[in-house]
Motif scaffolding. Structure first.
Motif, PDB file in Angstrom:
ATOM      1  N   ILE A 237       0.675  -1.207  -0.186  1.00 37.40           N
ATOM      2  CA  ILE A 237       0.031  -0.067   0.017  1.00 37.40           C
ATOM      3  C   ILE A 237       0.992   1.153  -0.171  1.00 37.40           C
ATOM      4  CG2 ILE A 237      -1.852   1.412   1.506  1.00 37.40           C
ATOM      5  CD1 ILE A 237      -3.059  -1.376   2.240  1.00 37.40           C
ATOM      6  N   TYR A 238       2.038   1.090   0.811  1.00 34.41           N
ATOM      7  CA  TYR A 238       2.963   2.379   0.740  1.00 34.41           C
ATOM      8  C   TYR A 238       3.591   2.820  -0.434  1.00 34.41           C
ATOM      9  CZ  TYR A 238       2.707   1.463   5.807  1.00 34.41           C
ATOM     10  OH  TYR A 238       2.554   1.286   7.176  1.00 34.41           O
ATOM     11  N   GLU A 239       3.368   1.845  -1.562  1.00 33.48           N
ATOM     12  CA  GLU A 239       4.011   2.111  -2.912  1.00 33.48           C
ATOM     13  C   GLU A 239       3.025   2.560  -4.004  1.00 33.48           C
ATOM     14  OE1 GLU A 239       5.716  -1.472  -4.503  1.00 33.48           O
ATOM     15  OE2 GLU A 239       6.710  -2.169  -2.529  1.00 33.48           O
ATOM     16  N   ILE A 240       1.895   2.834  -3.326  1.00 35.69           N
ATOM     17  CA  ILE A 240       0.820   3.391  -4.145  1.00 35.69           C
ATOM     18  C   ILE A 240       0.882   4.802  -4.451  1.00 35.69           C
ATOM     19  CG2 ILE A 240      -1.631   3.680  -4.811  1.00 35.69           C
ATOM     20  CD1 ILE A 240      -2.136   0.899  -3.186  1.00 35.69           C
ATOM     21  N   LEU A 241       1.550   5.345  -5.474  1.00 37.18           N
ATOM     22  CA  LEU A 241       1.816   6.861  -5.420  1.00 37.18           C
ATOM     23  C   LEU A 241       0.815   7.920  -5.362  1.00 37.18           C
ATOM     24  CD1 LEU A 241       4.731   6.684  -7.982  1.00 37.18           C
ATOM     25  CD2 LEU A 241       4.963   6.465  -5.493  1.00 37.18           C
ATOM     26  N   LYS A 242      -0.592   7.551  -5.737  1.00 38.08           N
ATOM     27  CA  LYS A 242      -1.555   8.309  -5.733  1.00 38.08           C
ATOM     28  C   LYS A 242      -2.271   8.434  -4.180  1.00 38.08           C
ATOM     29  CE  LYS A 242      -3.198   7.472 -10.493  1.00 38.08           C
ATOM     30  NZ  LYS A 242      -4.425   7.362 -11.427  1.00 38.08           N
ATOM     31  N   ILE A 243      -1.913   7.743  -3.398  1.00 32.50           N
ATOM     32  CA  ILE A 243      -2.418   8.151  -2.191  1.00 32.50           C
ATOM     33  C   ILE A 243      -1.525   9.050  -1.446  1.00 32.50           C
ATOM     34  CG2 ILE A 243      -2.919   7.150   0.187  1.00 32.50           C
ATOM     35  CD1 ILE A 243      -3.466   4.248  -1.122  1.00 32.50           C
ATOM     36  N   SER A 244      -2.274  10.285  -1.089  1.00 28.73           N
ATOM     37  CA  SER A 244      -1.474  11.441  -0.353  1.00 28.73           C
ATOM     38  C   SER A 244      -1.430  11.343   0.970  1.00 28.73           C
ATOM     39  CB  SER A 244      -1.945  12.512  -0.992  1.00 28.73           C
ATOM     40  OG  SER A 244      -1.662  12.748  -2.431  1.00 28.73           O
ATOM     41  N   ASN A 245      -2.465  10.625   1.487  1.00 29.56           N
ATOM     42  CA  ASN A 245      -2.932  10.762   3.170  1.00 29.56           C
ATOM     43  C   ASN A 245      -3.467   9.562   3.526  1.00 29.56           C
ATOM     44  OD1 ASN A 245      -2.667  12.004   5.707  1.00 29.56           O
ATOM     45  ND2 ASN A 245      -5.104  12.026   5.580  1.00 29.56           N
ATOM     46  N   ILE A 246      -3.086   8.714   4.559  1.00 28.14           N
ATOM     47  CA  ILE A 246      -3.438   7.727   5.206  1.00 28.14           C
ATOM     48  C   ILE A 246      -3.409   7.923   6.820  1.00 28.14           C
ATOM     49  CG2 ILE A 246      -2.935   5.440   5.939  1.00 28.14           C
ATOM     50  CD1 ILE A 246      -1.655   4.980   3.248  1.00 28.14           C
ATOM     51  N   ASN A 247      -4.588   7.771   7.229  1.00 29.80           N
ATOM     52  CA  ASN A 247      -4.888   8.178   8.828  1.00 29.80           C
ATOM     53  C   ASN A 247      -4.982   6.861   9.445  1.00 29.80           C
ATOM     54  OD1 ASN A 247      -5.503   8.826  11.393  1.00 29.80           O
ATOM     55  ND2 ASN A 247      -7.200  10.393  10.657  1.00 29.80           N
ATOM     56  N   HIS A 250      -5.040   5.639  16.436  1.00 30.94           N
ATOM     57  CA  HIS A 250      -5.876   4.991  17.425  1.00 30.94           C
ATOM     58  C   HIS A 250      -6.102   3.478  16.868  1.00 30.94           C
ATOM     59  CE1 HIS A 250      -6.492   8.532  19.713  1.00 30.94           C
ATOM     60  NE2 HIS A 250      -6.557   9.145  18.649  1.00 30.94           N
ATOM     61  N   ASN A 251      -5.118   2.615  16.470  1.00 28.00           N
ATOM     62  CA  ASN A 251      -4.989   1.394  16.194  1.00 28.00           C
ATOM     63  C   ASN A 251      -4.264   0.599  17.136  1.00 28.00           C
ATOM     64  OD1 ASN A 251      -7.172   0.814  13.678  1.00 28.00           O
ATOM     65  ND2 ASN A 251      -6.142   2.776  13.100  1.00 28.00           N
ATOM     66  N   GLY A 252      -3.928  -0.774  16.573  1.00 27.02           N
ATOM     67  CA  GLY A 252      -3.128  -1.348  17.603  1.00 27.02           C
ATOM     68  C   GLY A 252      -1.776  -1.879  16.581  1.00 27.02           C
ATOM     69  N   ILE A 253      -1.155  -0.924  15.832  1.00 27.52           N
ATOM     70  CA  ILE A 253      -0.278  -1.069  15.196  1.00 27.52           C
ATOM     71  C   ILE A 253       1.101  -1.223  15.912  1.00 27.52           C
ATOM     72  CG2 ILE A 253       1.267  -0.161  13.333  1.00 27.52           C
ATOM     73  CD1 ILE A 253      -1.037   1.172  12.122  1.00 27.52           C
ATOM     74  N   SER A 254       1.915  -2.124  15.678  1.00 21.58           N
ATOM     75  CA  SER A 254       3.046  -2.458  16.608  1.00 21.58           C
ATOM     76  C   SER A 254       4.232  -2.548  15.835  1.00 21.58           C
ATOM     77  CB  SER A 254       3.054  -3.702  17.576  1.00 21.58           C
ATOM     78  OG  SER A 254       2.972  -4.846  16.873  1.00 21.58           O
ATOM     79  N   GLN A 255       4.171  -2.765  14.432  1.00 23.54           N
ATOM     80  CA  GLN A 255       5.280  -2.650  13.447  1.00 23.54           C
ATOM     81  C   GLN A 255       5.072  -1.730  12.393  1.00 23.54           C
ATOM     82  OE1 GLN A 255       5.736  -6.962  12.438  1.00 23.54           O
ATOM     83  NE2 GLN A 255       7.339  -7.410  14.244  1.00 23.54           N
ATOM     84  N   ILE A 256       6.341  -1.131  11.869  1.00 21.11           N
ATOM     85  CA  ILE A 256       6.038  -0.102  10.613  1.00 21.11           C
ATOM     86  C   ILE A 256       7.180  -0.611   9.887  1.00 21.11           C
ATOM     87  CG2 ILE A 256       6.369   2.052   9.562  1.00 21.11           C
ATOM     88  CD1 ILE A 256       5.789   3.117  12.325  1.00 21.11           C
ATOM     89  N   HIS A 257       6.612  -1.063   8.423  1.00 19.63           N
ATOM     90  CA  HIS A 257       7.491  -1.553   7.338  1.00 19.63           C
ATOM     91  C   HIS A 257       8.264  -0.589   6.806  1.00 19.63           C
ATOM     92  CE1 HIS A 257       8.569  -3.505   3.442  1.00 19.63           C
ATOM     93  NE2 HIS A 257       8.420  -4.545   4.217  1.00 19.63           N
ATOM     94  N   LYS A 258       9.377  -0.937   6.277  1.00 17.00           N
ATOM     95  CA  LYS A 258      10.199   0.207   5.555  1.00 17.00           C
ATOM     96  C   LYS A 258       9.780   0.799   4.451  1.00 17.00           C
ATOM     97  CE  LYS A 258      12.929  -3.283   3.243  1.00 17.00           C
ATOM     98  NZ  LYS A 258      14.332  -3.888   2.975  1.00 17.00           N
ATOM     99  N   ASN A 259       8.883   0.185   3.737  1.00 19.01           N
ATOM    100  CA  ASN A 259       8.168   0.810   2.845  1.00 19.01           C
ATOM    101  C   ASN A 259       7.507   2.166   2.920  1.00 19.01           C
ATOM    102  OD1 ASN A 259       8.990  -1.225   1.033  1.00 19.01           O
ATOM    103  ND2 ASN A 259       7.098  -1.902   0.584  1.00 19.01           N
ATOM    104  N   VAL A 260       7.355   2.484   4.226  1.00 24.71           N
ATOM    105  CA  VAL A 260       6.442   3.628   4.677  1.00 24.71           C
ATOM    106  C   VAL A 260       7.482   4.761   4.347  1.00 24.71           C
ATOM    107  CG1 VAL A 260       7.457   3.823   6.987  1.00 24.71           C
ATOM    108  CG2 VAL A 260       5.269   4.622   6.622  1.00 24.71           C
ATOM    109  N   GLN A 261       8.623   4.733   4.101  1.00 25.04           N
ATOM    110  CA  GLN A 261       9.800   5.779   3.826  1.00 25.04           C
ATOM    111  C   GLN A 261       9.268   6.548   2.246  1.00 25.04           C
ATOM    112  OE1 GLN A 261      14.193   4.646   4.725  1.00 25.04           O
ATOM    113  NE2 GLN A 261      13.120   2.744   4.348  1.00 25.04           N
TER     114      GLN A 261
END
Length: 529
Positions: A237-247, A250-261
Motif C-alpha cells: 500500500i505504501y507503494e501506491i503513489l496516488k495516495i497522499s494521506n493515510i490516517n 488509534h489502532n493496534g499497530i506495533s510494527q512499521i514496514h520500511k516501505n513507509v519511507q
C-alpha cells in the motif's frame, strides 16, 4: 420543434408560444443569429433541449430576452451537443437574458462547473438571481447563487458500487468522490468502491483488523482508518503513489514496514501515538519522522521498544550509537528461541491453516509425483454437504447448483435425493462420502448446528486428509467472517482464502465452482489412470 423563426429584415421579432404543451425546444429557436425582442416560452412542459441540425453557433450578433419560466427544466443540458463551447456560454449570459423561474431545478454536481459563469452573468439580470432549487430536499427553496459550491453533489448508489450501509457522493468543487463508511460496523475493507478517481474514503470507527490491498486504492487520494483494530498494513500500500494521506491513528499497530519511507514531503501517514518493536537497523525511521514532522509534528509520536529500554524513535540513531553490539552467540540464541516460539505458536493456533496451505502447495508443484498406485473411488464426482433444513440454502442447491453441475457432466451425490428412504442416515453418510471424489460444502450460519451435519463434516475431513487427490470446495453462503466460525477446520478455509463468496459481484460463482471441481476431478482421474 424544428427551427422555424426566420430573419425579418428591419424589425425586432417578438415570439410568443407560451401556455402550450411543448416538451422540447431546439437550440436554433432560442439563440437566433440576429437581434430580437423576446421569445416567450413560459408555461409549457419543456424539459429537453435539442440541436437536430447539429448547428454550430458563433453568437457574434446581439441577442434578446428568453422566457422559459414555469416549465419542467430540471437538469443542465449537454451544451457541447447543443453546439456551444464554454466561451460561447460565457458570452450568452450577457446577450441572452434567460428567465428560468418556477422550474424544478436539480441542484446537483452537474450545475457546479457552470456556477462561476452563472454568478458573473447574473449581476446584470435580476431574474437569474431569483433562481431557486427544487431538488435535493435539503436545498429546496434556496437561491442557487447563495449556495456554497460544496453542496452541489451527486449521490452514488449501490448499483454504481457504493458499499452497503455507506454513503457515497461526487463533489466537483473539491475534485473528489467521497465514500463515507464511518461507524458502519465493518470488519474488513469493502471489496469494491465506485470506479472513480480521487476517492476520499472514511472508514473510521469500525472494527477492521487488517489494512489490505484493494484495486480501488490505485484511485484513492485519501483514506481514514482511525479508531479501528488494525494490527497489520500490507507493505504494498505504501507503494501506491496516488495516495497522499493515510490516517491510522488509534489502532493496534506495533510494527512499521520500511516501505513507509515512500511517504515523504507532501504525502503523509498518520500513526498517532504508538509503540513499535525496533532494532538498530531501523535508523531510517528517524530520517522519515523528521521529514513527516516538518509538515505536522502531532501526526506521529512513535516510541521504539528495545529489549532493555523504550526510546523515542526520533532519537534512535543516538541511542544505537551508545549501545554496545550484541555478540554473535547472543543473536544466534535469540534467533533460535524466536524460531522455536513462533513455530510452536503457529502450530497451536494455525495448524489447520498451515496444513491447507502446504497441501495446496504440494498439489500444485508436486502433484505429478503423487503415488499413482492408489486407486480412487469414483461413483460420484462431488458430494454435496449442507443444512437441508435451511430453506434458502436448499432452494439454491436444488434449483441452481445441482442442475448446473449435472448439466455439465458431474455425477452429484445430493443426500436428500440419493439416500435410500428409511435407511440409516449415518451409515449412508459413511458409504457415500467414501465413494465420492470431491466434496462441496455450503457453509451457512447454521451448517454445524445439527448432529447429522457434524458427523457428515467429520467424515469429509477424515477422507480428505487420508487421500491427497481429494479436495474440499467451500462456498461461504452467508459471507461469514472467520471470527464467527467455531469449527477450526472451516475457519482455516476462510482465513487462507480457499472459499467462494456466495455474493460475488461478477456473477461467475457457478462457473468458478465448475472450474475448481473439474480441476480436482482431473487430478483424481490422472491418479487412477
Amino acid at each position: 420543434m424544428l427551427p422555424t423563426f426566420n430573419y425579418r429584415p428591419g424589425s425586432l421579432m417578438k415570439i410568443s408560444v407560451h401556455h402550450n404543451f411543448l416538451r422540447s425546444i431546439d437550440s436554433t429557436n432560442l439563440y437566433l443569429d440576429y437581434s430580437f425582442d423576446f421569445i416567450q416560452l413560459s408555461n409549457n412542459c419543456i424539459s429537453e433541449f435539442t440541436n437536430e441540425l447539429d448547428f454550430k453557433f458563433n453568437l457574434s450578433k446581439s441577442g434578446g430576452n428568453i422566457n422559459l419560466n414555469s416549465n419542467k427544466i430540471s437538469e443542465i443540458p449537454n451544451f457541447s451537443k447543443l453546439g456551444f463551447t464554454r466561451d460561447m456560454l460565457f458570452s450568452a449570459f450577457f446577450k441572452y437574458p434567460i428567465n428560468l423561474e418556477a422550474n424544478p431545478i436539480n441542484c446537483d454536481c452537474k450545475i457546479e462547473p457552470f456556477m462561476e459563469q452563472f454568478k458573473f452573468g447574473s449581476k446584470n439580470f435580476e431574474e437569474k438571481r431569483k433562481l431557486t432549487c427544487e431538488h435535493p430536499p435539503f436545498l429546496r427553496g434556496r437561491r442557487i447563487f447563495n449556495i456554497s459550491a460544496d453542496l452541489f453533489i451527486c449521490n452514488i448508489s449501490m448499483k454504481d458500487k457504493c458499499p452497503f450501509n455507506c454513503s457515497c457522493f461526487e463533489q466537483p468543487s473539491r475534485s473528489r468522490v467521497v465514500v463515507n463508511c464511518s461507524m458502519r460496523g465493518k470488519y474488513k475493507l469493502p471489496s469494491v468502491l465506485p470506479e472513480r478517481n480521487r476517492l476520499h474514503i472514511d472508514l473510521s470507527h469500525n472494527s477492521i483488523t487488517v489494512f489490505e490491498y484493494r484495486t480501488y486504492l490505485d484511485k484513492t487520494y485519501s483514506i481514514d482508518l482511525s479508531y479501528n483494530r488494525i494490527k497489520r498494513v500490507d507493505p504494498f500500500i505504501y507503494e501506491i503513489l496516488k495516495i497522499s494521506n493515510i490516517n491510522l491513528k488509534h489502532n493496534g499497530i506495533s510494527q512499521i514496514h520500511k516501505n513507509v519511507q515512500l511517504f515523504k514531503n507532501k504525502r503523509t501517514v498518520q500513526f498517532g501515538n504508538i509503540t513499535i518493536t525496533c532494532s538498530c537497523e531501523m535508523k531510517w525511521i528517524q530520517v522519515w519522522l523528521e521529514n513527516q514532522n516538518r509538515r505536522r509534528r502531532g501526526n506521529n509520536v512513535i516510541t521504539c521498544r528495545f529489549p532493555d529500554k523504550d526510546v523515542e524513535a526520533i532519537f534512535i540513531s543516538q541511542f544505537c550509537a551508545d549501545k554496545k553490539p550484541r555478540s554473535t552467540v547472543q543473536y544466534a540464541f535469540f534467533t533460535s528461541m524466536l524460531i522455536v516460539f513462533v513455530s510452536l505458536f503457529l502450530y497451536l493456533t494455525r495448524k489447520y491453516e498451515i496444513y491447507l496451505l502446504s497441501r495446496n502447495f504440494k498439489s500444485r508443484y508436486f502433484g505429478r509425483f503423487n503415488n499413482k498406485t492408489s486407486q480412487q473411488p469414483n461413483k460420484f464426482d462431488v458430494y454435496l454437504s449442507f443444512n437441508a433444513e435451511n430453506y434458502n440454502t436448499m432452494k439454491w442447491v436444488t434449483t441452481g447448483l445441482v442442475k448446473n453441475l449435472e448439466r455439465n457432466g458431474f455425477r452429484v451425490c445430493l443426500p436428500p435425493r440419493d439416500f435410500i428412504p428409511g435407511g440409516v442416515q449415518v451409515e449412508q453418510i459413511f458409504t457415500e462420502v467414501a465413494i465420492s471424489n470431491s466434496y462441496l460444502v455450503i457453509l451457512s450460519d447454521d451448517y454445524l448446528k445439527s448432529q447429522i451435519n457434524m458427523i457428515e463434516w467429520n467424515q469429509i475431513w477424515t477422507h480428505f486428509k487420508s487421500n491427497n487427490p481429494r479436495r474440499i470446495v467451500v462456498v461461504n453462503y452467508d459471507i461469514l467472517d472467520s471470527s464467527h466460525i467455531k469449527d477450526r477446520r472451516l475457519k482455516a478455509f476462510v482465513r487462507v482464502g480457499q472459499t467462494f463468496d456466495f455474493c460475488n459481484f461478477d456473477n461467475k460463482l457457478l462457473e468458478d465452482l465448475e472450474i475448481r471441481l473439474r480441476t480436482n476431478n482431473r487430478q483424481i482421474k490422472s491418479v487412477s489412470d
